[in-house]
Enzyme design. Structure first.
Site, PDB file in Angstrom:
ATOM      1  N   ASP A 171     -20.906   4.044  43.909  1.00  0.00           N
ATOM      2  CA  ASP A 171     -21.019   3.064  44.994  1.00  0.00           C
ATOM      3  C   ASP A 171     -22.336   2.300  44.976  1.00  0.00           C
ATOM      4  O   ASP A 171     -22.841   1.870  46.021  1.00  0.00           O
ATOM      5  CB  ASP A 171     -20.846   3.741  46.371  1.00  0.00           C
ATOM      6  CG  ASP A 171     -19.504   4.415  46.487  1.00  0.00           C
ATOM      7  OD1 ASP A 171     -18.544   3.924  45.874  1.00  0.00           O
ATOM      8  OD2 ASP A 171     -19.421   5.428  47.204  1.00  0.00           O
ATOM      9  N   LYS A 185     -21.416  -1.776  41.686  1.00  0.00           N
ATOM     10  CA  LYS A 185     -20.972  -2.198  40.346  1.00  0.00           C
ATOM     11  C   LYS A 185     -20.011  -3.389  40.430  1.00  0.00           C
ATOM     12  O   LYS A 185     -20.117  -4.334  39.661  1.00  0.00           O
ATOM     13  CB  LYS A 185     -20.279  -1.007  39.636  1.00  0.00           C
ATOM     14  CG  LYS A 185     -21.222   0.172  39.419  1.00  0.00           C
ATOM     15  CD  LYS A 185     -20.501   1.379  38.836  1.00  0.00           C
ATOM     16  CE  LYS A 185     -19.560   2.060  39.789  1.00  0.00           C
ATOM     17  NZ  LYS A 185     -20.184   2.756  40.921  1.00  0.00           N
ATOM     18  N   GLY A 244     -13.849   2.573  44.080  1.00  0.00           N
ATOM     19  CA  GLY A 244     -13.622   1.479  45.023  1.00  0.00           C
ATOM     20  C   GLY A 244     -14.737   0.484  44.788  1.00  0.00           C
ATOM     21  O   GLY A 244     -15.890   0.764  45.097  1.00  0.00           O
ATOM     22  N   HIS A 245     -14.416  -0.635  44.158  1.00  0.00           N
ATOM     23  CA  HIS A 245     -15.442  -1.614  43.788  1.00  0.00           C
ATOM     24  C   HIS A 245     -15.269  -2.851  44.672  1.00  0.00           C
ATOM     25  O   HIS A 245     -14.232  -3.512  44.633  1.00  0.00           O
ATOM     26  CB  HIS A 245     -15.319  -1.976  42.302  1.00  0.00           C
ATOM     27  CG  HIS A 245     -15.638  -0.821  41.399  1.00  0.00           C
ATOM     28  ND1 HIS A 245     -15.619  -0.895  40.032  1.00  0.00           N
ATOM     29  CD2 HIS A 245     -16.014   0.454  41.680  1.00  0.00           C
ATOM     30  CE1 HIS A 245     -15.962   0.272  39.520  1.00  0.00           C
ATOM     31  NE2 HIS A 245     -16.195   1.116  40.501  1.00  0.00           N
ATOM     32  N   GLN A 251     -17.738   5.348  39.146  1.00  0.00           N
ATOM     33  CA  GLN A 251     -18.582   6.468  39.582  1.00  0.00           C
ATOM     34  C   GLN A 251     -20.038   6.255  39.130  1.00  0.00           C
ATOM     35  O   GLN A 251     -20.462   5.115  39.053  1.00  0.00           O
ATOM     36  CB  GLN A 251     -18.021   7.825  39.079  1.00  0.00           C
ATOM     37  CG  GLN A 251     -16.703   8.225  39.740  1.00  0.00           C
ATOM     38  CD  GLN A 251     -15.482   7.531  39.187  1.00  0.00           C
ATOM     39  OE1 GLN A 251     -15.243   7.547  38.000  1.00  0.00           O
ATOM     40  NE2 GLN A 251     -14.682   6.926  40.035  1.00  0.00           N
TER      41      GLN A 251
HETATM   42  P1  GDP Z   1     -19.276   0.184  43.606  1.00  0.00           P
HETATM   43  O1  GDP Z   1     -18.302   1.312  43.707  1.00  0.00           O
HETATM   44  O2  GDP Z   1     -20.445   0.532  42.749  1.00  0.00           O
HETATM   45  O3  GDP Z   1     -18.638  -1.109  43.174  1.00  0.00           O
HETATM   46  O4  GDP Z   1     -19.842  -0.045  45.074  1.00  0.00           O
HETATM   47  P2  GDP Z   1     -18.987  -0.094  46.439  1.00  0.00           P
HETATM   48  O5  GDP Z   1     -18.272  -1.371  46.502  1.00  0.00           O
HETATM   49  O6  GDP Z   1     -18.199   1.162  46.621  1.00  0.00           O
HETATM   50  O7  GDP Z   1     -20.134   0.003  47.509  1.00  0.00           O
HETATM   51  C1  GDP Z   1     -21.153  -0.936  47.596  1.00  0.00           C
HETATM   52  C2  GDP Z   1     -21.119  -1.540  49.009  1.00  0.00           C
HETATM   53  O8  GDP Z   1     -22.324  -2.247  49.237  1.00  0.00           O
HETATM   54  C3  GDP Z   1     -20.019  -2.557  49.197  1.00  0.00           C
HETATM   55  O9  GDP Z   1     -19.624  -2.554  50.537  1.00  0.00           O
HETATM   56  C4  GDP Z   1     -20.707  -3.878  48.852  1.00  0.00           C
HETATM   57  O10 GDP Z   1     -20.093  -5.008  49.465  1.00  0.00           O
HETATM   58  C5  GDP Z   1     -22.064  -3.624  49.410  1.00  0.00           C
HETATM   59  N1  GDP Z   1     -23.187  -4.288  48.721  1.00  0.00           N
HETATM   60  C6  GDP Z   1     -23.343  -4.556  47.395  1.00  0.00           C
HETATM   61  N2  GDP Z   1     -24.569  -5.062  47.149  1.00  0.00           N
HETATM   62  C7  GDP Z   1     -25.191  -5.137  48.353  1.00  0.00           C
HETATM   63  C8  GDP Z   1     -26.493  -5.547  48.765  1.00  0.00           C
HETATM   64  O11 GDP Z   1     -27.341  -5.936  47.973  1.00  0.00           O
HETATM   65  N3  GDP Z   1     -26.788  -5.443  50.097  1.00  0.00           N
HETATM   66  C9  GDP Z   1     -25.877  -4.984  51.014  1.00  0.00           C
HETATM   67  N4  GDP Z   1     -26.258  -4.917  52.284  1.00  0.00           N
HETATM   68  N5  GDP Z   1     -24.648  -4.591  50.662  1.00  0.00           N
HETATM   69  C10 GDP Z   1     -24.312  -4.642  49.349  1.00  0.00           C
HETATM   70  P1  IMO Z   2     -17.102   4.204  42.473  1.00  0.00           P
HETATM   71  O1  IMO Z   2     -16.569   3.727  41.147  1.00  0.00           O
HETATM   72  C1  IMO Z   2     -18.563   7.505  44.913  1.00  0.00           C
HETATM   73  C2  IMO Z   2     -16.811  11.439  44.183  1.00  0.00           C
HETATM   74  C3  IMO Z   2     -15.935  12.050  45.262  1.00  0.00           C
HETATM   75  C4  IMO Z   2     -16.178  13.527  45.010  1.00  0.00           C
HETATM   76  C5  IMO Z   2     -16.274  13.589  43.497  1.00  0.00           C
HETATM   77  C6  IMO Z   2     -14.973  13.963  42.808  1.00  0.00           C
HETATM   78  O2  IMO Z   2     -16.560   3.471  43.626  1.00  0.00           O
HETATM   79  O3  IMO Z   2     -18.593   4.288  42.438  1.00  0.00           O
HETATM   80  P2  IMO Z   2     -12.634  12.785  42.370  1.00  0.00           P
HETATM   81  O4  IMO Z   2     -11.742  11.995  43.293  1.00  0.00           O
HETATM   82  O5  IMO Z   2     -13.098  12.032  41.188  1.00  0.00           O
HETATM   83  O6  IMO Z   2     -12.046  14.116  42.036  1.00  0.00           O
HETATM   84  O7  IMO Z   2     -13.932  13.125  43.279  1.00  0.00           O
HETATM   85  O8  IMO Z   2     -16.677  12.312  43.067  1.00  0.00           O
HETATM   86  N1  IMO Z   2     -16.389  10.100  43.734  1.00  0.00           N
HETATM   87  C7  IMO Z   2     -17.053   8.969  44.045  1.00  0.00           C
HETATM   88  N2  IMO Z   2     -18.131   8.779  44.827  1.00  0.00           N
HETATM   89  N3  IMO Z   2     -18.026   6.481  44.234  1.00  0.00           N
HETATM   90  C8  IMO Z   2     -16.970   6.661  43.428  1.00  0.00           C
HETATM   91  O9  IMO Z   2     -16.481   5.684  42.616  1.00  0.00           O
HETATM   92  C9  IMO Z   2     -16.408   7.955  43.322  1.00  0.00           C
HETATM   93  N4  IMO Z   2     -15.368   8.485  42.648  1.00  0.00           N
HETATM   94  C10 IMO Z   2     -15.372   9.800  42.895  1.00  0.00           C
HETATM   95  O10 IMO Z   2     -16.356  11.649  46.546  1.00  0.00           O
HETATM   96  O11 IMO Z   2     -17.435  13.897  45.535  1.00  0.00           O
HETATM   97 MG    MG Z   3     -17.339   2.415  45.198  1.00  0.00          MG
END
Ligand code: GDP
Ligand code: IMO
Ligand code: MG
Length: 430
Positions: A13, A16, A40-41, A223
């Site tokens: 998270d 990416k 979840g991207h 991840q």
């Molecule tokens: P990913 O899994 O690495 O793609 O990241 P996620 O989408 O799960 O989580 C990142 C969260 O932070 C999302 O809600 C984005 O919209 C948000 N986000 C990304 N970059 C920034 C930033 O620079 N500032 C803030 N406030 N939010 C951001």
């Molecule tokens: P992105 O790509 C954050 C965490 C889960 C749990 C562990 C194992 O959005 O960064 P799984 O479902 O793979 O068996 O879960 O890994 N986890 C993540 N945490 N971002 C993710 O993906 C994750 N994918 C799995 O919360 O702790």
């Molecule tokens: Mg994510």
């Protein structure tokens, strides 16, 4: 041309999705190489938010071939829902999405097994996203899984029945009630038919031909390094290789073709699910970060645990991935703090101070040692140029660069595509 890899350096998270989308105009191909619907991207542009789970984050750029590689585990039901969501927003998907024949399939019983395994673990549960990731990779390595290429066989229903038999033996031992299974299977087989409408190919050839033709390829990780099956905080990890090396095995790319390794990290740390987290803040500061950063899971909606930036962990992640540059996300979340702490070292039980990451990260084994830096106390969300950033934030950036010894080339100051500041355009080839 080489394959650049973009991956998370923390517990996932990091942002990416936002950055793949931001960098996509420079690339011809974007390829996911591991993970599945546990990811979840999030992408935000033109006032709209999109969350992708299995589809590569280059999908909003019509010129890009988006590839789902063999290292991925694909849930056809979730895939269909994602595609339906994209079609509803008029995003083209049929011409610019290719799925590897070697991509592994998640079947409904994988999700049931995931839930059963977590229930059985009780307090020691991993905190899985319950998308069937662990059981699907278990079947892959046990060498009896189903792959996307199998759906083209007239014997697919038999292959499925054979796997189901194995799963039922396990589910029986958990005392599983099968009353919901027929409905899940109906949805699954409808989604399999839908999947057949896409390009399904030996994508290792597609990618290697693209390399020879000089096309630019971006491999999108899911991840993060600290959730890696080998180097993460095992057993509280996911079941795939989240590392730069995973891009080679997950796409069929030789190591010599890897170019830039973009390492993404937040200006602080988060973790969702169980497992050790040395710099975790279980106090009002942690809550302030959670609220300011909207730190709630993109896949499960769970509140994310929050803490200060952990440099021993970041250095370790850079080392094992060979990060060539760092992209710092969510700097704006720390806008309101008088002081910001950074963990520079760990204290071990015998009093030794180290900046290396031991195998065991539990509080009995490591205690973080912090340095305190002044906060910037300025709203940076609208700033466009690096030079216009507050001096104290520049000091924070320089401190991290000096400690980790990798340049920070991009600073993200908000979720939107346009809230992105480039520090070294020449290194990002922009
Ligand atoms: P990913 O899994 O690495 O793609 O990241 P996620 O989408 O799960 O989580 C990142 C969260 O932070 C999302 O809600 C984005 O919209 C948000 N986000 C990304 N970059 C920034 C930033 O620079 N500032 C803030 N406030 N939010 C951001
Ligand atoms: P992105 O790509 C954050 C965490 C889960 C749990 C562990 C194992 O959005 O960064 P799984 O479902 O793979 O068996 O879960 O890994 N986890 C993540 N945490 N971002 C993710 O993906 C994750 N994918 C799995 O919360 O702790
Ligand atoms: Mg994510």
């Amino acid at each position: 041309m080489s394959v650049d890899v973009l991956l998370g350096l923390q517990w996932g998270d990091e942002g990416k999705g936002k950055i793949v989308d931001f960098l996509a105009p420079q690339y011809n191909v974007v390829a996911r190489f591991q993970g599945g619907p546990n990811a979840g991207h999030t992408l935000v542009f033109d006032g709209q938010k999109h969350v992708l789970h299995q589809i590569p984050s280059g999908i909003f750029h019509a010129h890009i071939s988006n590839i789902i590689g063999n290292g991925v585990v694909l849930d056809p039901i979730i895939f269909k829902k994602e595609i339906d969501g994209l079609l509803a927003r008029n995003v083209g998907v049929f011409d610019n999405l290719i799925i590897s024949k070697r991509t592994f399939l998640i079947v409904p019983t994988h999700r049931l097994l995931d839930a059963a395994s977590e229930t059985q673990k009780g307090d020691a549960k991993i905190g899985s996203t319950l998308k069937g990731i662990g059981p699907a990779y278990q079947d892959k390595y046990a060498r009896h899984a189903l792959r996307v290429g199998d759906i083209l066989s007239k014997n697919f229903a038999d292959f499925y029945a054979k796997l189901l038999k194995k799963h039922k033996e396990l589910l029986d031992s958990f005392g599983y009630d099968y009353s919901h299974l027929p409905a899940l299977e109906e949805e699954f087989f409808a989604a399999i038919e839908f999947l057949k409408r896409f390009q399904i190919a030996e994508v290792e050839y597609t990618i290697n031909k693209s390399i020879s033709e000089g096309k630019a390829i971006l491999a999108e990780g899911a991840q993060g390094a600290l959730l890696d099956i080998d180097f993460g905080s095992y057993p509280f990890v996911t079941s795939s290789s989240t590392m730069a090396a995973g891009a080679c095995t997950g796409l069929g790319v030789a190591p010599r073709h890897i170019g830039e390794v973009y390492g993404i990290f937040k200006a602080y740390c988060t973790r969702v699910g169980s497992g050790p987290f040395p710099t975790e803040l279980n106090d009002e500061i942690g809550e302030q970060i959670r609220v300011a950063g909207s730190e709630f899971g993109s896949t499960t909606g769970r509140p994310r645990r929050t803490g200060w930036l952990d440099l021993p962990a970041l250095k370790y992640a850079c080392m094992i991935n060979g990060a060539t540059q760092l992209l710092m996300m969510k700097a704006d979340v720390l806008n309101d703090f008088d002081e910001i702490k950074i963990c520079t070292h760990y204290e071990l039980p015998d009093g030794e101070i180290t900046d290396e990451l031991p195998m065991d990260l539990s509080p009995e084994s490591v205690q973080p040692v912090y340095t305190t830096l002044p906060g910037w106390k300025t709203d940076i969300c609208g700033i466009k140029e690096f030079d216009a950033l507050p001096q104290t934030l520049k000091q924070y950036i320089t401190f991290i660069e000096e400690q980790v010894n990798v340049p920070i080339t991009l600073i993200s100051v908000g979720p939107d595509r346009v809230q992105t500041i480039i520090k070294h355009p020449e290194l990002l080839s922009l």
